[in-house]
Each structure stands twice: as structure tokens, then as C-alpha cells.
Design an enzyme around this catalytic site. Structure first.
Site, PDB file in Angstrom:
ATOM      1  N   ASN A   1     -69.130   5.987 -79.807  1.00  0.00           N
ATOM      2  CA  ASN A   1     -68.322   5.021 -80.553  1.00  0.00           C
ATOM      3  C   ASN A   1     -67.101   5.769 -81.112  1.00  0.00           C
ATOM      4  O   ASN A   1     -67.246   6.624 -81.983  1.00  0.00           O
ATOM      5  CB  ASN A   1     -69.200   4.442 -81.671  1.00  0.00           C
ATOM      6  CG  ASN A   1     -68.485   3.440 -82.552  1.00  0.00           C
ATOM      7  OD1 ASN A   1     -67.260   3.435 -82.636  1.00  0.00           O
ATOM      8  ND2 ASN A   1     -69.245   2.606 -83.231  1.00  0.00           N
TER       9      ASN A   1
ATOM     10  N   CYS B   1     -62.911  -0.067 -87.172  1.00  0.00           N
ATOM     11  CA  CYS B   1     -63.109  -0.270 -85.721  1.00  0.00           C
ATOM     12  C   CYS B   1     -62.245  -1.396 -85.170  1.00  0.00           C
ATOM     13  O   CYS B   1     -62.111  -1.547 -83.962  1.00  0.00           O
ATOM     14  CB  CYS B   1     -64.577  -0.542 -85.426  1.00  0.00           C
ATOM     15  SG  CYS B   1     -65.635   0.819 -85.910  1.00  0.00           S
TER      16      CYS B   1
ATOM     17  N   HIS C   1     -64.841  -3.448 -78.552  1.00  0.00           N
ATOM     18  CA  HIS C   1     -65.154  -2.212 -79.265  1.00  0.00           C
ATOM     19  C   HIS C   1     -66.533  -1.711 -78.839  1.00  0.00           C
ATOM     20  O   HIS C   1     -67.514  -2.461 -78.818  1.00  0.00           O
ATOM     21  CB  HIS C   1     -65.130  -2.475 -80.778  1.00  0.00           C
ATOM     22  CG  HIS C   1     -65.682  -1.337 -81.563  1.00  0.00           C
ATOM     23  ND1 HIS C   1     -65.249  -0.032 -81.379  1.00  0.00           N
ATOM     24  CD2 HIS C   1     -66.661  -1.279 -82.500  1.00  0.00           C
ATOM     25  CE1 HIS C   1     -65.927   0.760 -82.187  1.00  0.00           C
ATOM     26  NE2 HIS C   1     -66.789   0.041 -82.875  1.00  0.00           N
TER      27      HIS C   1
HETATM   28  O1  UT7 Z   1     -68.615   0.620 -84.886  1.00  0.00           O
HETATM   29  C1  UT7 Z   1     -69.169  -0.254 -85.794  1.00  0.00           C
HETATM   30  C2  UT7 Z   1     -69.976   0.519 -86.741  1.00  0.00           C
HETATM   31  N1  UT7 Z   1     -71.335   0.825 -86.517  1.00  0.00           N
HETATM   32  C3  UT7 Z   1     -72.217   0.183 -85.694  1.00  0.00           C
HETATM   33  O2  UT7 Z   1     -71.926  -0.678 -84.919  1.00  0.00           O
HETATM   34  C4  UT7 Z   1     -73.643   0.619 -85.830  1.00  0.00           C
HETATM   35  C5  UT7 Z   1     -74.615  -0.480 -85.553  1.00  0.00           C
HETATM   36  N2  UT7 Z   1     -75.977   0.017 -85.711  1.00  0.00           N
HETATM   37  C6  UT7 Z   1     -76.586   0.778 -84.777  1.00  0.00           C
HETATM   38  O3  UT7 Z   1     -76.006   1.109 -83.747  1.00  0.00           O
HETATM   39  C7  UT7 Z   1     -78.028   1.157 -85.020  1.00  0.00           C
HETATM   40  O4  UT7 Z   1     -78.490   0.554 -86.201  1.00  0.00           O
HETATM   41  C8  UT7 Z   1     -78.277   2.693 -85.095  1.00  0.00           C
HETATM   42  C9  UT7 Z   1     -78.048   3.336 -83.729  1.00  0.00           C
HETATM   43  C10 UT7 Z   1     -77.349   3.334 -86.113  1.00  0.00           C
HETATM   44  C11 UT7 Z   1     -79.732   2.935 -85.483  1.00  0.00           C
HETATM   45  O5  UT7 Z   1     -80.586   2.290 -84.541  1.00  0.00           O
HETATM   46  P1  UT7 Z   1     -81.790   1.353 -85.015  1.00  0.00           P
HETATM   47  O6  UT7 Z   1     -82.418   0.831 -83.791  1.00  0.00           O
HETATM   48  O7  UT7 Z   1     -81.226   0.364 -85.997  1.00  0.00           O
HETATM   49  O8  UT7 Z   1     -82.745   2.395 -85.705  1.00  0.00           O
HETATM   50  P2  UT7 Z   1     -83.575   2.268 -87.050  1.00  0.00           P
HETATM   51  O9  UT7 Z   1     -82.751   2.794 -88.172  1.00  0.00           O
HETATM   52  O10 UT7 Z   1     -84.150   0.880 -87.162  1.00  0.00           O
HETATM   53  O11 UT7 Z   1     -84.801   3.231 -86.789  1.00  0.00           O
HETATM   54  C12 UT7 Z   1     -85.824   2.914 -85.832  1.00  0.00           C
HETATM   55  C13 UT7 Z   1     -86.761   4.092 -85.677  1.00  0.00           C
HETATM   56  C14 UT7 Z   1     -87.253   4.666 -86.990  1.00  0.00           C
HETATM   57  O12 UT7 Z   1     -88.569   5.192 -86.731  1.00  0.00           O
HETATM   58  P3  UT7 Z   1     -89.892   4.348 -87.094  1.00  0.00           P
HETATM   59  O13 UT7 Z   1     -89.767   4.060 -88.569  1.00  0.00           O
HETATM   60  O14 UT7 Z   1     -89.798   3.093 -86.259  1.00  0.00           O
HETATM   61  O15 UT7 Z   1     -90.984   5.264 -86.716  1.00  0.00           O
HETATM   62  C15 UT7 Z   1     -86.334   5.799 -87.284  1.00  0.00           C
HETATM   63  O16 UT7 Z   1     -86.927   6.810 -88.048  1.00  0.00           O
HETATM   64  O17 UT7 Z   1     -86.069   5.170 -85.037  1.00  0.00           O
HETATM   65  C16 UT7 Z   1     -86.042   6.320 -85.895  1.00  0.00           C
HETATM   66  N3  UT7 Z   1     -84.689   6.860 -85.817  1.00  0.00           N
HETATM   67  C17 UT7 Z   1     -84.323   7.856 -85.014  1.00  0.00           C
HETATM   68  N4  UT7 Z   1     -85.027   8.629 -84.155  1.00  0.00           N
HETATM   69  C18 UT7 Z   1     -84.334   9.551 -83.481  1.00  0.00           C
HETATM   70  C19 UT7 Z   1     -83.597   6.389 -86.477  1.00  0.00           C
HETATM   71  N5  UT7 Z   1     -82.512   7.091 -86.095  1.00  0.00           N
HETATM   72  C20 UT7 Z   1     -82.931   8.013 -85.184  1.00  0.00           C
HETATM   73  C21 UT7 Z   1     -82.277   9.005 -84.436  1.00  0.00           C
HETATM   74  N6  UT7 Z   1     -83.016   9.754 -83.602  1.00  0.00           N
HETATM   75  N7  UT7 Z   1     -80.957   9.203 -84.538  1.00  0.00           N
END
Ligand code: UT7
Length: 338
Positions: free
Chosen positions: A295, A122, A265
Site C-alpha cells: 500500500n 490515501c 487505491h
Molecule cells: O490505505 C488505507 C489504510 N489502511 C487500510 O486499508 C487497512 C485496512 N485493514 C487491513 O488491511 C487489515 O485490517 C490488516 C491487514 C491491517 C490486518 O488484518 P486483519 O485480518 O484485520 O487482522 P486482525 O487484526 O483481525 O488479526 C487476525 C489474527 C489475529 O490472531 P488471532 O487473534 O486470530 O489468533 C492477529 O494476532 O491475525 C493475527 N495477526 C497477525 N499475524 C501475523 C494480526 N496481524 C498479523 C501480522 N502477522 N501482521
């Protein structure tokens, strides 16, 4: 005796062009193939849609880069054979060899200009700006095309098990023409480039079972797919973003008020909002377009710049800070006087 130029070489951003695939994938489209929802994606990332190449019909990163660079040349009023160098920042090269930049150069007709791919995830476009500027200081490159292009939709899994990659990434290319100018005030004011390879496993694409980090379980379906520890990258980005902006301002002897635009970014709207709040920056100075493109890795920075140019908000004499962070881990900045 050195033939290198001794004084600073002025460099201007003479033209910009972008390209995105026609194929649009909305959050509602993703709901149909994985357990997610439009509401969740908007709330957690700010993304509403992304563009996706049709790789089954032969579309690749080269096609996007091709269209973007021709548009940038057109905006600069230049022909491809005037280019001395093409730098293609990408983590989606068509093949490991040849560099995609070489085929791109041949297709647009640059008559043997230097061409190479630059791999910095990135940070690709931001590191590319710093690299191209440095090479231009030798006085030996007058017209350089820098392209940030990526097609991560090819390497994310479109099902519930890979949903965090699928919701987050989109495909695009953005190109700028960097041109030598007699006005030596124009060009780079300060820059930073950093990495932390200890944290390589926060974002990687395992090709064989030996590539898996010891903390990750080997899983056949993940071969050739993006493996991302979203939480860890999120925390890294929120923490590092303000520090690297501060470091750049310090190196330049400027304050945030002296910078007209922060072009960062586009990783996740929540990461960007956190960085903006930290500096108390006005929304007009800190641009976000992740809702339309998701992204797009190395393409995200030029996509934002293009929006500003199209809206006639970028003026000569302004200062612009470009900021990147991502896989490697890598992070860095490029502060320009336009
Ligand atoms: O470009 C540079 C590279 N990458 C990045 O910058 C990525 C940086 N990270 C992120 O953007 C975020 O971590 C993500 C968007 C990838 C994930 O978001 P999050 O807020 O960290 O989600 P999480 O993994 O902590 O999950 C929270 C909740 C969970 O449910 P419970 O356990 O709270 O009931 C997950 O099961 O959201 C659920 N969940 C989803 N639900 C619907 C996780 N991913 C999804 C999804 N759709 N895609």
C-alpha cells in the site's frame, strides 16, 4: 470583467512516470524482525514485497517525486519550465514548511510555477486530479504536474507491536502531466469527494500525548508513528467502495459496463476483491498490483495507471474511474474520458 475561460477546457493525461526505491523488503525479511509470516501477509493482504527508502542516507519523498515527475515530463515530450503548476499529493512532506512541492519545483527548474502540497492521505492522488482539473477549467493553467508520493515506511514501527503498519505499507511516487487540449471531450466526466472527520482516529499519527484519541492509551513509542485501527478501516473501505463507485456512475449517467478501467487505491487485496465482486467486474477491468508494491498511499493509483500504460492497455477514448479512500476518513473518485 472575468478573464476566466467560459467553456469547458479539454484536459488530457499527456504523460506518466513512476519511481520506487531500489531497496526491496520481502515478507521473508519482515519475518526476521517481527512475529509474522509470509503466508499470513499474502493471505490477509495479497502483498509479497514493498520498496523502502533509505532515510538514513537522506532519501526522502522529494527524491521519489523528482524522478517520477521527470519521467512523466519525458513521456509527455515536455520540459519542466513549461509547467504552470505542481501539485504534490502526500502525507509524507519532508517538513511542514516549506511545502515539499516548492523545493521539487526548484530542483527540476520550473521557473516559479505555482507549487503546493495536498494532504488527503490515501485519497491524495484522486483529490489531486479533481483539484487540478478544476483549476485548469479557469483557463489559466495549461500544463500541470500532479504527483502522488509517500514514504510511510518512515513512520511505521518495524517490530511486532507495529506489525500491521509494517506489513502493509511501501514507498513510491507516481506523476502525471495534465495538459490542456483543444478536444473538449477529454477530461473529467464526474467526481466525488467525501470525508468523515468523526472517524479521524481510525488512522492518525500522534505528535504529542494530547493527540491521542480518548479511546487509545498513550504510549511513548507511538509518537510520530502511524496509529491504525485496521479492522475499522477495512470495514469502512469494503462498505464505502461500492457506494462511491455507484454515486459516480449515477452522476455521469453511465453504468459500470461503460467504464473501461477501474483504478483503485491499493489498500488490501481482500478489500479490492470485495469491491470487484460486488459489481461483478472482470479482473481485466479492475487492476491489482499490491503484491509488488504494498500500500503506497497517494502513489498507489498512478502506479496502477503506469502498469496499464506500459502494457499498452490504455487507449484514447476510454473511460477510467480512479477511486481512493483512507485516512481522514476520506473517500472519492475521479472519472475521466481519455
Ligand atoms: O490505505 C488505507 C489504510 N489502511 C487500510 O486499508 C487497512 C485496512 N485493514 C487491513 O488491511 C487489515 O485490517 C490488516 C491487514 C491491517 C490486518 O488484518 P486483519 O485480518 O484485520 O487482522 P486482525 O487484526 O483481525 O488479526 C487476525 C489474527 C489475529 O490472531 P488471532 O487473534 O486470530 O489468533 C492477529 O494476532 O491475525 C493475527 N495477526 C497477525 N499475524 C501475523 C494480526 N496481524 C498479523 C501480522 N502477522 N501482521
Amino acid at each position: 470583467m472575468s478573464h476566466y475561460q467560459t467553456g469547458p477546457v479539454g484536459v488530457e493525461i499527456a504523460g506518466i512516470g513512476t519511481a520506487v526505491p531500489d531497496n526491496v523488503v520481502t515478507n521473508a525479511d519482515l519475518e526476521k524482525v517481527m512475529d509474522t509470516s509470509d503466508e499470513w501477509i499474502r493471505q490477509r493482504t495479497g502483498i509479497e514485497q514493498r520498496h523502502r527508502i533509505r532515510s538514513d542516507q537522506g532519501e526522502s519523498v522529494k527524491h521519489l517525486a523528482h524522478d517520477a515527475v521527470l519521467r512523466a515530463l519525458d513521456a509527455a515530450g515536455m520540459k519542466a519550465d513549461e509547467l504552470d503548476l505542481i501539485v504534490l499529493s502526500t502525507m509524507s512532506s519532508e517538513m511542514t514548511c516549506p511545502p515539499t512541492a516548492c523545493r521539487l519545483a526548484a530542483e527540476i527548474g520550473t521557473k516559479n510555477a505555482g507549487a503546493f502540497d495536498l494532504s488527503a492521505a490515501c485519497c491524495g492522488f484522486v483529490f489531486g486530479l479533481n483539484t487540478a482539473y478544476g483549476l485548469m477549467q479557469t483557463g489559466q493553467y495549461k500544463n500541470v504536474a500532479l504527483i502522488g508520493a509517500d514514504t510511510l515506511t518512515n513512520i511505521v514501527e518495524y517490530s511486532t507491536k507495529g506489525r500491521n503498519g509494517a506489513i502493509l505499507f511501501g514507498d513510491a511516487a507516481g506523476a502525471v502531466i495534465l495538459r490542456k487540449t483543444p478536444d473538449s471531450d477529454k477530461g473529467l466526466i464526474a467526481q466525488t469527494m467525501h470525508s468523515d472527520g468523526e472517524r479521524w482516529n481510525d488512522l492518525y499519527i500522534p505528535e504529542t500525548k494530547f493527540d491521542f484519541h480518548e479511546g487509545d492509551t498513550f504510549d511513548e513509542w507511538q509518537l510520530g508513528k502511524l496509529h491504525m485501527n485496521g479492522h475499522s478501516v477495512f470495514k469502512f473501505a469494503v462498505g464505502t467502495f461500492p457506494l462511491v463507485i455507484e454515486q459516480t456512475l449515477e452522476r455521469a449517467g453511465l453504468s459500470a459496463d461503460d467504464v473501461d478501467h477501474f483504478i483503485c487505491h491499493q489498500s488490501n487485496r481482500r478489500i479490492l476483491d470485495a469491491a470487484r465482486n460486488r459489481f461483478g467486474l472482470a479482473e481485466e477491468k479492475f487492476h491489482i498490483n499490491i503484491q509488488r508494491y504494498a500500500n503506497t498511499v497517494a502513489a498507489s493509483v498512478p502506479l496502477v495507471l503506469n502498469d496499464l500504460v506500459t502494457a499498452d492497455r490504455v487507449k484514447p477514448g476510454q473511460r477510467v474511474m480512479f477511486v481512493g479512500f483512507g485516512g481522514g476518513l476520506t473517500w472519492g473518485t475521479s472519472l475521466w474520458q481519455l
